[in-house]
Design a protein around this motif. Structure first.
Motif, PDB file in Angstrom:
ATOM      1  N   SER A   1       0.827  -1.234   0.017  1.00 20.83           N
ATOM      2  CA  SER A   1      -0.085  -0.165  -0.052  1.00 20.83           C
ATOM      3  C   SER A   1       0.774   1.068  -0.246  1.00 20.83           C
ATOM      4  O   SER A   1       0.791   2.066  -0.784  1.00 20.83           O
ATOM      5  CB  SER A   1      -0.926   0.054   1.052  1.00 20.83           C
ATOM      6  OG  SER A   1      -1.802  -1.082   1.304  1.00 20.83           O
TER       7      SER A   1
ATOM      8  N   VAL B   1       2.538   1.775  -3.484  1.00 30.61           N
ATOM      9  CA  VAL B   1       1.721   2.277  -4.598  1.00 30.61           C
ATOM     10  C   VAL B   1       1.782   3.908  -4.506  1.00 30.61           C
ATOM     11  O   VAL B   1       2.034   4.558  -5.576  1.00 30.61           O
ATOM     12  CB  VAL B   1       0.136   1.951  -4.246  1.00 30.61           C
ATOM     13  CG1 VAL B   1      -0.634   2.910  -5.101  1.00 30.61           C
ATOM     14  CG2 VAL B   1       0.022   0.436  -4.634  1.00 30.61           C
TER      15      VAL B   1
ATOM     16  N   LEU C   1       3.683   5.996  -7.516  1.00 28.42           N
ATOM     17  CA  LEU C   1       3.180   7.374  -8.025  1.00 28.42           C
ATOM     18  C   LEU C   1       4.012   8.361  -7.958  1.00 28.42           C
ATOM     19  O   LEU C   1       4.372   8.837  -9.141  1.00 28.42           O
ATOM     20  CB  LEU C   1       1.889   7.907  -7.363  1.00 28.42           C
ATOM     21  CG  LEU C   1       0.543   6.786  -7.597  1.00 28.42           C
ATOM     22  CD1 LEU C   1      -0.503   6.926  -6.485  1.00 28.42           C
ATOM     23  CD2 LEU C   1       0.167   6.810  -9.010  1.00 28.42           C
TER      24      LEU C   1
ATOM     25  N   ASN D   1      -1.614   2.709 -14.568  1.00 31.89           N
ATOM     26  CA  ASN D   1      -3.013   2.326 -14.642  1.00 31.89           C
ATOM     27  C   ASN D   1      -3.219   1.379 -13.576  1.00 31.89           C
ATOM     28  O   ASN D   1      -2.278   1.061 -12.585  1.00 31.89           O
ATOM     29  CB  ASN D   1      -3.076   1.504 -15.847  1.00 31.89           C
ATOM     30  CG  ASN D   1      -1.881   0.500 -16.145  1.00 31.89           C
ATOM     31  OD1 ASN D   1      -1.552  -0.402 -15.108  1.00 31.89           O
ATOM     32  ND2 ASN D   1      -1.469   0.526 -17.246  1.00 31.89           N
ATOM     33  N   TRP D   2      -4.393   1.141 -13.225  1.00 37.09           N
ATOM     34  CA  TRP D   2      -4.894   0.611 -11.958  1.00 37.09           C
ATOM     35  C   TRP D   2      -4.419  -0.766 -11.672  1.00 37.09           C
ATOM     36  O   TRP D   2      -4.235  -1.423 -10.761  1.00 37.09           O
ATOM     37  CB  TRP D   2      -6.389   0.674 -11.953  1.00 37.09           C
ATOM     38  CG  TRP D   2      -7.093  -0.097 -12.805  1.00 37.09           C
ATOM     39  CD1 TRP D   2      -7.450   0.228 -14.109  1.00 37.09           C
ATOM     40  CD2 TRP D   2      -7.356  -1.679 -12.974  1.00 37.09           C
ATOM     41  NE1 TRP D   2      -8.007  -0.820 -14.844  1.00 37.09           N
ATOM     42  CE2 TRP D   2      -8.027  -1.974 -13.883  1.00 37.09           C
ATOM     43  CE3 TRP D   2      -7.279  -2.386 -11.672  1.00 37.09           C
ATOM     44  CZ2 TRP D   2      -8.615  -3.263 -14.332  1.00 37.09           C
ATOM     45  CZ3 TRP D   2      -7.776  -4.005 -12.161  1.00 37.09           C
ATOM     46  CH2 TRP D   2      -8.387  -4.220 -13.307  1.00 37.09           C
ATOM     47  N   TRP D   3      -4.247  -1.718 -12.747  1.00 38.79           N
ATOM     48  CA  TRP D   3      -3.702  -2.947 -12.664  1.00 38.79           C
ATOM     49  C   TRP D   3      -2.424  -3.189 -12.502  1.00 38.79           C
ATOM     50  O   TRP D   3      -2.072  -4.312 -11.854  1.00 38.79           O
ATOM     51  CB  TRP D   3      -4.421  -3.804 -14.055  1.00 38.79           C
ATOM     52  CG  TRP D   3      -4.075  -3.260 -15.273  1.00 38.79           C
ATOM     53  CD1 TRP D   3      -4.212  -2.470 -16.196  1.00 38.79           C
ATOM     54  CD2 TRP D   3      -2.550  -3.943 -15.787  1.00 38.79           C
ATOM     55  NE1 TRP D   3      -3.368  -2.439 -17.276  1.00 38.79           N
ATOM     56  CE2 TRP D   3      -2.236  -3.298 -16.970  1.00 38.79           C
ATOM     57  CE3 TRP D   3      -1.689  -4.788 -15.409  1.00 38.79           C
ATOM     58  CZ2 TRP D   3      -1.223  -3.435 -18.026  1.00 38.79           C
ATOM     59  CZ3 TRP D   3      -0.725  -5.196 -16.206  1.00 38.79           C
ATOM     60  CH2 TRP D   3      -0.349  -4.665 -17.328  1.00 38.79           C
TER      61      TRP D   3
ATOM     62  N   PRO E   1       0.037  -1.871 -10.503  1.00 38.18           N
ATOM     63  CA  PRO E   1       0.287  -2.045  -8.981  1.00 38.18           C
ATOM     64  C   PRO E   1      -0.447  -3.284  -8.408  1.00 38.18           C
ATOM     65  O   PRO E   1       0.329  -3.855  -7.356  1.00 38.18           O
ATOM     66  CB  PRO E   1      -0.287  -0.764  -8.360  1.00 38.18           C
ATOM     67  CG  PRO E   1      -0.433   0.547  -9.543  1.00 38.18           C
ATOM     68  CD  PRO E   1      -0.941  -0.648 -10.722  1.00 38.18           C
ATOM     69  N   LEU E   2      -1.535  -3.506  -8.985  1.00 37.52           N
ATOM     70  CA  LEU E   2      -2.176  -5.059  -8.342  1.00 37.52           C
ATOM     71  C   LEU E   2      -1.387  -6.029  -8.739  1.00 37.52           C
ATOM     72  O   LEU E   2      -1.098  -7.029  -7.894  1.00 37.52           O
ATOM     73  CB  LEU E   2      -3.541  -5.018  -8.917  1.00 37.52           C
ATOM     74  CG  LEU E   2      -4.501  -3.890  -8.365  1.00 37.52           C
ATOM     75  CD1 LEU E   2      -6.057  -4.316  -8.890  1.00 37.52           C
ATOM     76  CD2 LEU E   2      -4.684  -4.234  -6.722  1.00 37.52           C
TER      77      LEU E   2
END
Length: 397
Positions: free
Chosen positions: A336, A339, A343, A359-361, A363-364
């Motif tokens: 966490s 992330v 950024l 994009n969102w995926w 870091p996941l």
């Protein structure tokens, strides 16, 4: 298995936990941005350019004497050079240009519809001054109109007509044929298929071309040569000698295929992606070692407590899950924080090189990789801890 107890257990090792969290956060930040840069560089190298990259040669050269750098002696030199190159076996077409395609920046200018300047003005469009064979040298297909066949002097009274790439014509004159329409520079004579011009242009496929003589080349010029399959390398080797035989007063900076030029264009991104990838791999390895050491040391200190739990009926699977859960919680918190670090690093890198936003995926995905690596690193010490004999632990009480 209580979350409160897991947090309490981690707080008992504050310094070790904080250092591990920082390490995990930095690892994730590097991993995310190195993967993003690698994918972006791969996409750029694989993007269509509209050009036959492997079979098109570009020679960058400049006359060494001042007289040969200006018209009319420059015009005579260009004609003699192109005639000599055209005579080589395997050469399909050769043309001069004030600058070649597939580059970072160069000679640019703005362009707009003469009847709608405010709405259509487009800055930073590569402006090519070329010989008529430029389109054959780059294998550009004609979309509409008629290509100019003779160089026309560029002056206020008789401007050389423009040839636009398809995407630029559609941007300037949406829903209309561009042929015959006026721009701030000259009327449009023809439209050709898109090709990669400059990476720093408003759009890489926006290009405007004028068939016109070169009046001065203080910064040099390019010869573009379309070769037949199987002859490219042989022609490349012959070019410097052939051009110097035409006139020795020239400096040949380089002879490259456009494929090499394309790779050269993104060498910084590729190098940085490789460097970040290596650092990410090392950081991931260090994070695994740290997680292993932390789990092993914690398991040793908790041997008596684990043995008592086993004596009270706790199964090996429950003990194993409890020990792994501590590392999962640490990884979740570290990811966490990572992330946020990712950024911040993304914004810093974007000031130095062209880098897309996260994009969102991604870091996941990287968090999942980090979780798997930490789990692998901590499984063995956690597994050893479950083998503590309840009898051994209770004897010390």
């Amino acid at each position: 298995m209580s979350l409160h107890l897991l947090i309490k257990s981690l707080l008992r090792r504050k310094v070790v936990t904080v250092l591990l969290l920082v390490q995990l956060a930095m690892t994730l930040a590097l991993l995310v941005n190195s993967l993003l840069l690698a994918m972006q560089t791969r996409d750029k190298l694989n993007e269509p350019t509209g050009l036959n990259l492997p079979q098109t040669l570009q020679v960058q050269l400049k006359p060494t004497t001042p007289d040969l750098r200006v018209y009319p002696l420059l015009g005579d030199l260009l004609e003699r050079q192109m005639a000599a190159v055209r005579a080589l076996p395997g050469v399909k077409a050769v043309a001069y240009a004030n600058q070649g395609p597939v580059r970072q920046g160069g000679n640019n200018g703005n362009l707009f519809d003469a009847d709608a300047q405010e709405r259509t003005n487009i800055p930073d469009i590569p402006q090519y001054m070329v010989s008529p064979d430029f389109f054959a040298a780059l294998d550009l297909n004609l979309v509409e109109g008629q290509l100019p066949v003779t160089p026309i002097a560029i002056d206020i009274k008789t401007p050389s007509p423009l040839v636009l790439t398809r995407s630029l014509a559609e941007k300037l004159f949406p829903g209309r044929s561009a042929v015959g329409l006026k721009t701030n520079r000259a009327p449009v004579a023809a439209v050709v298929e898109d090709f990669f011009g400059q990476s720093e242009a408003t759009k890489v496929t926006y290009n405007m071309i004028q068939v016109a003589p070169l009046y001065g080349v203080d910064w040099g010029y390019a010869l573009l040569i379309n070769t037949s399959a199987g002859n490219t390398e042989q022609i490349r080797q012959q070019l410097p000698e052939v051009l110097r035989k035409v006139d020795a007063n020239i400096e040949v900076f380089y002879v490259r295929t456009l494929e090499e030029q394309h790779q050269q264009l993104y060498r910084n991104e590729f190098g940085l992606a490789t460097l970040l990838g290596i650092l990410s791999g090392l950081m991931l390895l260090v994070a695994m070692v740290s997680s292993y050491s932390n789990a092993h040391f914690h398991a040793l200190k908790q041997q008596q407590e684990i043995g008592i739990k086993r004596a009270l009926g706790a199964s090996k699977q429950l003990i194993l899950l409890e020990l792994l859960s501590e590392n999962w919680l640490t990884t979740f918190v570290g990811a966490s924080l990572g992330v946020l670090c990712a950024l911040a690093l993304n914004k810093m890198l974007a000031t130095v090189i062209s880098l897309e936003a996260l994009n969102w995926w991604l870091p996941l995905l990287c968090s999942a990789v980090l979780l798997v690596c930490v789990t692998i690193a901590t499984w063995y010490p956690a597994r050893i801890a479950t083998s503590v004999s309840p009898a051994t632990a209770t004897k010390t009480l």
